[in-house]
Design a protein around this motif. Structure first.
Motif, mmCIF file in Angstrom:
data_model
loop_
_atom_site.group_PDB
_atom_site.id
_atom_site.type_symbol
_atom_site.label_atom_id
_atom_site.label_comp_id
_atom_site.label_asym_id
_atom_site.label_seq_id
_atom_site.Cartn_x
_atom_site.Cartn_y
_atom_site.Cartn_z
ATOM 1 N N TYR A 28 -2.037 0.968 -0.528
ATOM 2 C CA TYR A 28 -0.941 1.624 0.169
ATOM 3 C C TYR A 28 0.270 0.697 0.223
ATOM 4 O O TYR A 28 0.123 -0.507 0.466
ATOM 5 C CB TYR A 28 -1.350 1.980 1.603
ATOM 6 N N LEU A 29 1.442 1.263 -0.003
ATOM 7 C CA LEU A 29 2.699 0.559 0.192
ATOM 8 C C LEU A 29 3.294 1.017 1.512
ATOM 9 O O LEU A 29 3.344 2.216 1.796
ATOM 10 C CB LEU A 29 3.672 0.865 -0.949
ATOM 11 N N ALA A 30 3.744 0.063 2.328
ATOM 12 C CA ALA A 30 4.354 0.394 3.617
ATOM 13 C C ALA A 30 5.549 -0.511 3.855
ATOM 14 O O ALA A 30 5.554 -1.678 3.443
ATOM 15 C CB ALA A 30 3.344 0.237 4.754
ATOM 16 N N GLU A 36 2.971 5.307 5.443
ATOM 17 C CA GLU A 36 2.783 4.917 4.046
ATOM 18 C C GLU A 36 3.973 5.378 3.212
ATOM 19 O O GLU A 36 4.467 6.480 3.386
ATOM 20 C CB GLU A 36 1.535 5.587 3.465
ATOM 21 N N GLN A 37 4.407 4.539 2.304
ATOM 22 C CA GLN A 37 5.414 4.942 1.323
ATOM 23 C C GLN A 37 4.755 5.448 0.045
ATOM 24 O O GLN A 37 5.269 6.350 -0.612
ATOM 25 C CB GLN A 37 6.337 3.763 0.997
ATOM 26 N N SER A 38 3.633 4.836 -0.316
ATOM 27 C CA SER A 38 2.910 5.216 -1.536
ATOM 28 C C SER A 38 1.423 5.010 -1.324
ATOM 29 O O SER A 38 1.007 4.175 -0.505
ATOM 30 C CB SER A 38 3.358 4.376 -2.738
ATOM 31 N N CYS A 39 0.634 5.772 -2.076
ATOM 32 C CA CYS A 39 -0.823 5.622 -2.070
ATOM 33 C C CYS A 39 -1.315 5.703 -3.500
ATOM 34 O O CYS A 39 -0.896 6.594 -4.263
ATOM 35 C CB CYS A 39 -1.464 6.705 -1.213
ATOM 36 N N TRP A 40 -2.189 4.774 -3.880
ATOM 37 C CA TRP A 40 -2.654 4.651 -5.266
ATOM 38 C C TRP A 40 -4.176 4.596 -5.277
ATOM 39 O O TRP A 40 -4.785 3.770 -4.600
ATOM 40 C CB TRP A 40 -2.040 3.391 -5.870
ATOM 41 N N PHE A 41 -4.803 5.497 -6.029
ATOM 42 C CA PHE A 41 -6.255 5.593 -6.136
ATOM 43 C C PHE A 41 -6.710 4.777 -7.342
ATOM 44 O O PHE A 41 -6.365 5.094 -8.481
ATOM 45 C CB PHE A 41 -6.654 7.064 -6.288
ATOM 46 N N GLY A 72 14.825 5.741 -6.417
ATOM 47 C CA GLY A 72 13.780 5.322 -5.491
ATOM 48 C C GLY A 72 12.459 5.182 -6.225
ATOM 49 O O GLY A 72 12.029 6.104 -6.927
ATOM 50 N N LEU A 73 11.796 4.037 -6.075
ATOM 51 C CA LEU A 73 10.572 3.752 -6.824
ATOM 52 C C LEU A 73 9.324 3.836 -5.965
ATOM 53 O O LEU A 73 8.336 4.456 -6.360
ATOM 54 C CB LEU A 73 10.679 2.358 -7.469
ATOM 55 N N GLY A 74 9.327 3.186 -4.792
ATOM 56 C CA GLY A 74 8.094 3.083 -4.024
ATOM 57 C C GLY A 74 7.032 2.358 -4.837
ATOM 58 O O GLY A 74 7.311 1.400 -5.546
ATOM 59 N N ILE A 142 14.682 8.554 -1.704
ATOM 60 C CA ILE A 142 15.124 7.291 -1.131
ATOM 61 C C ILE A 142 14.762 7.237 0.350
ATOM 62 O O ILE A 142 15.289 8.011 1.158
ATOM 63 C CB ILE A 142 16.646 7.113 -1.293
ATOM 64 N N TYR A 143 13.863 6.302 0.691
ATOM 65 C CA TYR A 143 13.398 6.151 2.063
ATOM 66 C C TYR A 143 13.462 4.696 2.499
ATOM 67 O O TYR A 143 13.327 3.789 1.689
ATOM 68 C CB TYR A 143 11.961 6.668 2.213
#
Length: 248
Positions: A28-30, A36-41, A72-74, A142-143
């Motif tokens: 998770y990116l925060a 969470e900004q991103s979640c990767w399995f 925006g990348l995250g 963009i967050y």
């Protein structure tokens, strides 16, 4: 909402923290302590985990992109998915924070590829002096730690996004449902010929704006959704069912 997993990375810049957490199966990116900004399995790295990312992919019902722009990348989950499933697609990604770019490559396996160019720039600066070709689809996501960067709802921002699209291009904006009263649709109505929205179960409000009206019937869109479901590995039909046309 408390974040899941063990923190494995943290850095700071002028905008705050960049954190990576790992629970064994997912990363998770925060930017803060709650969202969470991103979640990767890890076991299926090209399968988007968040509903809002899956919803944004509805734009591909209307076009088969060869060129895309992402503001925006995250963690890069959208970009990794597109890179894997669209081998002819060239992506241009604009990200403000160098630490986010570093983390996307290091912890979320963002592909290093000539087809995926990442630039460290402010999105507004990029829109004022764009480089590269016009896009079939432009994703604006963009967050900050405080939520949506509301510059992406400003009329000038939306006009510049419009100008970067090909004649049959689509703009995709990731907002929150409280922005439905922001007036942004009024600007979009002046610029675009086909506007649709979809609210996710988590409260994201995704706007799809096409420069020319879609020629696909509802029946054909369902067929397109079934084809995308097979491509991406998750059902697109439930997202299509929540897609609503905006009265022009």
């Amino acid at each position: 909402m408390s974040l899941q997993g063990k923190e494995i990375y943290r850095s700071y810049d002028e905008f705050g923290a960049v954190r990576v957490l790992d629970d064994g199966n997912k990363r998770y990116l925060a930017f803060g302590d709650h969202d969470e900004q991103s979640c990767w399995f890890k076991h299926d790295p090209y399968l988007p985990q968040h509903d809002y990312v899956r919803t944004m992919l509805l734009a591909l019902l209307f076009c088969n992109p060869k060129q895309s722009i992402c503001l925006g990348l995250g963690g890069g989950s959208l970009n990794s998915c597109l890179h894997f499933h669209y081998p002819e697609l060239k992506q241009q990604v604009i990200e403000l924070r160098p630490a986010v770019i570093e983390v996307a490559y290091r912890y979320f396996q963002l592909p290093r590829s000539k087809r995926l160019e990442v630039q460290n720039l402010n999105a507004v600066d990029y829109l004022q002096a764009p480089t590269g070709k016009k896009a079939d689809v432009l994703f604006s996501d963009i967050y900050t730690v405080d939520g949506l960067d509301e510059q992406q709802l400003q009329p000038e921002y939306l006009r510049r996004c419009h100008d970067l699209l090909k004649p049959e291009g689509w703009l995709v904006l990731n907002c929150w449902r409280e922005h439905r009263e922001s007036g942004s649709l009024n600007t979009l109505r002046q610029l675009f010929a086909d506007i649709r929205t979809c609210t996710t179960q988590d409260g994201n409000w995704i706007i799809f704006a096409g420069k020319t009206p879609s020629q696909f019937s509802n029946k054909q869109l369902k067929v397109n959704a079934q084809q995308l479901s097979q491509k991406f590995g998750f059902a697109m039909t439930p997202y299509l069912a929540r897609l609503k046309s905006v009265e022009m």
